[in-house]
Design a protein around this motif. Structure first.
Motif, mmCIF file in Angstrom:
data_model
loop_
_atom_site.group_PDB
_atom_site.id
_atom_site.type_symbol
_atom_site.label_atom_id
_atom_site.label_comp_id
_atom_site.label_asym_id
_atom_site.label_seq_id
_atom_site.Cartn_x
_atom_site.Cartn_y
_atom_site.Cartn_z
ATOM 1 N N ASP A 131 0.858 -1.184 0.000
ATOM 2 C CA ASP A 131 0.000 0.000 0.000
ATOM 3 C C ASP A 131 0.892 1.231 0.000
ATOM 4 O OD1 ASP A 131 -2.437 -1.601 2.047
ATOM 5 O OD2 ASP A 131 -2.676 -0.932 -0.032
ATOM 6 N N GLN A 185 -10.613 8.612 -7.977
ATOM 7 C CA GLN A 185 -11.275 8.065 -6.790
ATOM 8 C C GLN A 185 -10.411 8.311 -5.562
ATOM 9 O OE1 GLN A 185 -10.469 5.048 -9.086
ATOM 10 N NE2 GLN A 185 -12.052 5.885 -10.426
ATOM 11 N N THR A 192 -8.789 7.133 -2.247
ATOM 12 C CA THR A 192 -8.441 5.811 -1.731
ATOM 13 C C THR A 192 -8.344 5.907 -0.216
ATOM 14 O OG1 THR A 192 -6.080 6.215 -1.817
ATOM 15 C CG2 THR A 192 -7.085 5.302 -3.792
ATOM 16 N N THR A 193 -8.164 4.769 0.420
ATOM 17 C CA THR A 193 -8.107 4.792 1.880
ATOM 18 C C THR A 193 -6.731 5.221 2.383
ATOM 19 O OG1 THR A 193 -7.663 2.438 1.770
ATOM 20 C CG2 THR A 193 -9.909 3.101 2.324
ATOM 21 N N THR A 219 -7.537 -0.663 -5.848
ATOM 22 C CA THR A 219 -8.359 -1.448 -4.936
ATOM 23 C C THR A 219 -7.728 -2.838 -4.848
ATOM 24 O OG1 THR A 219 -9.716 -2.263 -6.744
ATOM 25 C CG2 THR A 219 -10.434 -0.234 -5.650
#
Lengths: 289, 420
Positions: B27, B255, B257-258, B384
């Motif tokens: 990540d 988008q 993202t986290t 994702t």
């Protein structure tokens, strides 16, 4: 001398302007970075923020905000670790000096080291006596480097009330602009894209009231914004950036901001006299017969 | 395991998961943003964006300037721009790309491939390219010489002579250090063995990758995209070598993202690589086609493409300068003042790291909304779990955090741009 180059809320423009210093080879023989945004050094960023590594000069680039961190340590904490041990602190750029472009980035105050735009701040006031300000967006590499050499050689520097070396900041950007004659004789018909004309009257040039040596030492050794036909945006000043930057704010037809130190009555008298005359050479194109 | 990656115009954190001593997932976290769109641009007069947006980034601010002026110009129904102004803009943009590439090779890649940074080999050509920009635009970094309607500067024949000399000196530097005596040939060479037989920093780096067995590392989706069409770069996408030309901007989606502040970007829901490798695949540059045939979209191809693009731009820019018709105006005042414009405009420019997209909405000349999508978002933001981002996928299978850093930085990361 050992330098810690610390970045706050920044774009890195000062880092890259510094890399344009023409005598980089000589500079790197005389100075070592214990940490730098691009140049490799003995220590990692994590080591530098978690310990207090001996060094002589702290350079701060970018604005300062209580929540902003580098390698998970608040930048205010890093500054407070190093400020007591260094000989001098230098704020590199308008963001680190006054808040600059990122002054509005966050809800919490985002300011320079000792100034929030024009107002002095308290957080680091204990270190004001050892601080020098190099404002500019970005800094001019010669101004930064020569200031570092002045520190190394223990040369006394006269500073203005924003701690900027007067050797560079007592000048105005207006000094040395190739368009000065159009200013002198109040010829206000400037069009963009031309060699001729002064941008102070219509197109927002802030050079006559902005401190800096842009037209004395030139940028990249060759040019300046105003010589090229772009108005000075006042990037060394606490108020940078203003708004409506390509237009001159006027009151009753008179520019709102007058040249530094020139009283309105003086200005209006001179303007009135100049406008009574027509100088053909300055009304024509520069290369015209 | 978490590794802090520094010296990427800021920092990022890579959060690794290892399975059987190989990276199984990573990540990517970018830790801060300056809220430029929301807090600094919103509500400002349109032309102020020309001064604000170069400050998105200190190394590719000029690309932001040009994307800004083009987006503002797109807000007009009709606007006249002289070919001279357009060409000057492309010329100064190329100068910026070239100095980016030299800095990346000698400051970023050298240390990752077993050399120390060579600071002077990065700064010398960059200084010359900066002087070239300053000759036209007044200063570098951070000028705002592009204005809606053209450029503010008038350029003379004497300036042209200087620009040629700056380029000649930089080409000579390329031929002394990067690939001995070989620059124009790179544009037509179609066999990497020819290049590997030459002397120079570039063949040395490439040969070292092969010696270490790294030449096929860092492969990702093998999908490429470039939006910023100009006289050199073609617009389009390439799925491996299969090229499509029509790529409307409306299919580009961002988008949240986290992880952190980098929004991820897709085109029609898919992730694409942007940058010199993408541009070379779309342009079908012979040397890069050969590298891709052998090693796919690996770090070898990526590193080669960026170095090769340096030579391509140096040589092309000389030709571009010779097309300038100095008798044309630099600036043509728009018929409608921007204060009367209510519209949306979108632009795409090829910055050093890839396609840069700007979108501005004006109401009576005041910025209502300003969206920026940077090349680093395309390459380096996370996706994702079902569809990883480009560099996430590229790092899978690496055996160490150090190798992952090489793969990560082969994309040339700009942290400040990504989070703006």
């Amino acid at each position: 001398m050992r330098i810690l180059w610390l970045s706050g809320v920044a774009c890195n423009g000062n880092t890259h302007s510094f890399l344009n210093y023409p005598f980089m080879e000589q500079f790197l023989k005389d100075f070592t970075f214990i940490s730098h945004p691009i140049i490799d050094s003995e220590y990692t960023l994590e080591e530098v923020v978690q310990q207090t590594i001996p060094c002589d000069i702290l350079l701060v680039e970018g604005a300062i905000n209580a929540h902003f961190t580098r390698a998970d340590v608040p930048i205010t904490q890093i500054i407070l670790n190093y400020a007591p041990i260094v000989q001098k602190i230098v704020t590199v750029g308008t963001c680190a000096t006054f808040g600059g472009m990122f002054h509005q980035s966050y809800a919490e105050p985002t300011t320079g080291l000792h100034f929030d735009q024009k107002m002095p701040t308290d957080t680091f006031a204990a270190f004001k006596a050892k601080t020098l300000s190099i404002s500019g967006c970005p800094i001019h590499p010669e101004v930064l480097v020569n200031t570092l050499y002045s520190i190394k050689n223990r040369m006394p520097m006269t500073l203005d009330h924003y701690l900027r070396p007067k050797a560079y900041f007592a000048y105005t950007v207006h000094n040395g602009c190739v368009r000065n004659e159009y200013f002198e004789y109040k010829i206000d018909n400037h069009q963009f894209g031309n060699l001729e004309g002064c941008m102070f009257y219509e197109h927002g040039c802030q050079a006559p009231f902005t401190h800096g040596s842009c037209n004395k030492i030139l940028w990249n050794e060759v040019n300046s914004k105003t010589r090229a036909g772009q108005p000075c945006m006042g990037c060394t000043e606490p108020t940078f950036p203003k708004t409506n930057l390509y237009a001159t704010k006027k009151n009753m037809g008179i520019p709102q901001h007058l040249p530094l130190g020139v009283a309105k009555r003086t200005y209006l008298t001179l303007a009135g006299v100049s406008k009574a005359f027509t100088i053909d050479r300055l009304e024509k194109g520069l290369f015209d017969d | 395991m978490i590794k802090l990656i520094e010296k990427i115009e800021g920092e990022a954190k890579l959060h690794f998961r290892f399975d059987n001593a190989k990276i199984s997932h990573v990540d990517i976290e970018f830790m801060s943003t300056r809220n430029i769109s929301e807090k600094i641009l919103q509500g400002k007069p349109a032309l102020d964006a020309l001064v604000i947006n170069p400050r998105v980034c200190g190394i590719c601010g000029h690309a932001h300037l040009l994307a800004t002026v083009q987006a503002l110009e797109e807000c007009y129904d009709t606007l006249e721009l002289s070919p001279k102004a357009q060409t000057l803009r492309e010329i100064t943009l190329n100068f910026e790309l070239i100095q980016n590439h030299f800095k990346w090779i000698y400051l970023t890649i050298f240390p990752l491939l077993g050399e120390k940074q060579h600071i002077l080999k990065a700064t010398y050509p960059s200084q010359i390219m900066s002087q070239a920009i300053a000759t036209v635009a007044g200063q570098y970094p951070h000028n705002s010489y592009a204005l809606v309607g053209g450029v503010v500067s008038e350029v003379t024949h004497m300036d042209i002579i200087k620009l040629h000399h700056y380029l000649d000196e930089t080409i000579q530097f390329f031929e002394t250090h990067l690939v001995r005596g070989f620059s124009e040939e790179l544009l037509v060479c179609n066999d990497i063995s020819n290049l590997l037989n030459k002397e120079g920093d570039l063949p040395s780096l490439l040969k070292r990758m092969i010696q270490q067995g790294w030449e096929e590392y860092g492969k990702s989706y093998d999908q490429f995209i470039a939006f910023g069409e100009n006289s050199y770069f073609q617009r389009g996408k390439s799925n491996k070598t299969r090229r499509t030309e029509s790529i409307p901007l409306k299919y580009v989606e961002e988008q949240l993202t986290t992880d952190g502040y980098a929004k991820s970007v897709t085109y029609k829901g898919k992730h694409y690589e942007v940058g010199p490798l993408a541009r070379a695949m779309i342009n079908k540059t012979p040397l890069i086609k050969d590298a891709h045939r052998r090693y796919g979209d690996s770090i070898f191809s990526r590193i080669l493409a960026r170095a090769c693009e340096t030579a391509q731009l140096l040589i092309h820019t000389k030709k571009l300068i010779d097309t300038l018709d100095l008798s044309q105006p630099s600036y043509i005042q728009p018929h409608t003042p921007i204060e009367e414009i209510t519209a949306t405009g979108e632009s795409a420019v090829e910055a050093a790291r890839g396609s840069l997209i700007h979108k501005v909405t004006l109401k009576q000349g005041i910025i209502q909304h300003y969206d920026i999508i940077t090349p680093t978002q395309w390459n380096l933001s996370g996706g994702t779990p079902k569809q990883l981002g480009v560099s996430q996928k590229a790092m899978i299978g690496m055996e160490s955090a150090e190798m992952a850093e090489l793969v990560f930085k082969s994309f040339d990361v700009c942290s400040v741009c990504t989070t703006h």
